[in-house]
Design an enzyme around this catalytic site. Sequence first.
Site, PDB file in Angstrom:
ATOM      1  N   HIS A  16       0.829  -1.219   0.000  1.00  0.00           N
ATOM      2  CA  HIS A  16       0.000   0.000   0.000  1.00  0.00           C
ATOM      3  C   HIS A  16       0.861   1.267   0.000  1.00  0.00           C
ATOM      4  O   HIS A  16       0.500   2.284   0.606  1.00  0.00           O
ATOM      5  CB  HIS A  16      -0.965   0.012   1.189  1.00  0.00           C
ATOM      6  CG  HIS A  16      -1.945  -1.105   1.172  1.00  0.00           C
ATOM      7  ND1 HIS A  16      -3.099  -1.081   0.415  1.00  0.00           N
ATOM      8  CD2 HIS A  16      -1.949  -2.313   1.815  1.00  0.00           C
ATOM      9  CE1 HIS A  16      -3.766  -2.210   0.590  1.00  0.00           C
ATOM     10  NE2 HIS A  16      -3.092  -2.976   1.425  1.00  0.00           N
TER      11      HIS A  16
ATOM     12  N   ASN B 293     -10.045  -3.386   1.053  1.00  0.00           N
ATOM     13  CA  ASN B 293      -9.662  -3.240  -0.352  1.00  0.00           C
ATOM     14  C   ASN B 293     -10.890  -2.937  -1.186  1.00  0.00           C
ATOM     15  O   ASN B 293     -12.027  -2.958  -0.689  1.00  0.00           O
ATOM     16  CB  ASN B 293      -9.004  -4.523  -0.863  1.00  0.00           C
ATOM     17  CG  ASN B 293      -7.631  -4.760  -0.270  1.00  0.00           C
ATOM     18  OD1 ASN B 293      -6.934  -3.827   0.124  1.00  0.00           O
ATOM     19  ND2 ASN B 293      -7.234  -6.026  -0.203  1.00  0.00           N
TER      20      ASN B 293
END
Length: 527
Positions: free
Chosen positions: A62, A140
Amino acid sequence: MNHVNDPSEDSNVLTNRQGHPVTNNQNIRTVGNRGPATLENYDFIEKISHFDRERIPERVVHARGAGAHGYFEAYGSVGSEPVSKYTRAKLFQEKGKQTPVFVRFSSVIHGGHSPETLRDPRGFAVKFYTEDGNWDLVGNNLKIFFIRDAIKFPDMIHAFKPDPVTNIQDAERFFDFCASSPESFHMVTFVYSPWGIPANYRMMQGSGVNTYKWVNNEGEAVLVKYHWEPKQGIRNLTQKEASEIQASNFNHGTQDLYQAIERNDYPEWELLVQIMSDDAHPELDFDPLDDTKLWPEEQFPWLPVGKMILNKNPVNYFAEVEQAAFGTGVLVDGLDFSDDKMLQGRTFSYSDTQRHRVGANYLQLPINAPKKRVATNQSAGQMEYYVDRSPSHNPHINYEPSLLGGLVEAEQAGKEYTPLIEGRLVRESIDRSNNTKQAGETYRQFKDWERDELILNLVGDLSRCDGRIQERMIALASEADEQYGRRLREGLEAAPQGGSSQIPLGNKDGDQAPDKAVKISHEADPY
């Protein structure tokens, strides 16, 4: 004496960093094969702790992110029922109640300056600054994941990251791991379809991915899954469209989000939940704690509980977006963990990596600090700049309990949830793995052009892979759906091996993707 890499002990047997042979690298140790996990998972904790520290200071995963501030507004209900029936979490109780939020969108595998058009899941992390302290809903855009056991996470990311020798990402490494981990096939089906490249952050869904629990005032609990549905509609990109955007702009997602908020076109999502009783549900052909599975909507409907609006851009990217720290263990009263093995592993890993990446006092940074008073007996550590104390706190007392004016425990807000946990400590996979059924259902729910794009993308990368990997992936596709497997095999047979595929796939819906910048109804999407 340096004993590293002694050739007399050359072996391909996997060990931990103490040299102990690892006999089970697929499952953490749990009470029964459904969990919960236990703290004495030494191999897992050592493995994930090292993994959390592999990149300095960029996030291991990320790394590429964009963010914005806004608020969450509660509906005060779950569908047609009062929310208090299921949870006592204060932010949900009152209709119209607003809670400040900060959201960080991200790509998962690629580095901090990578193009936002790359095929990759997208992170969707929301920090709620509630009156009871912070709640982080870390998920997500896609609603499932590649693996179901946290001990496999470092291996998965290693396989997806660049080769340690060439520093080049390699489709063969990706598919080698996935072909050897059949539970990943459902996620592979999504990622290699157009759903693997969202058009932008504003027009993508979000999901908590893992299974959580809600707890009410009576100490009763239900299993819950979270879903964010964009009011702007859902839009994904074909590989051709993504490549065209990338040729001129590798920041298009960040730019789109920033400019939309600047022009007062505030993006909005509705938060919906699925609710299930807290038991094993033997009537299902999958385990509800398995994060590689979707809960069927016809059995467990999506119920609206509130909406989120993002209306303020960050003032400073580094201070707010880059230093924002999230953790799946950051819950408030009325919200709880399930025995989901990935969730329990993430709960240790997230906070651990933030202490490494940002520092021991990362929660004192304004973007991470709760809006309410903080009073702890913790102090010192890297970059401390104030001490958490209340005015009535005796500064000489940094322990509890005390008779001399120290901090005292809070009263329990409602009955504590106390589930009965019983079973042998084992390292085993769950009973109902059913690795490919839902992948087949997803394939059949895709539109024709989405299936064409899926096969084209899979063939393009698999054609560069070892034949054993190709055969394993064909077998998984065939197990999921006969047509899926047949088309994948035919595509690979027609493709030049070792290069990209150019086989024609005959888009039945024409050259233009039918979801261009239009709102797709919830009933029409493939989830």
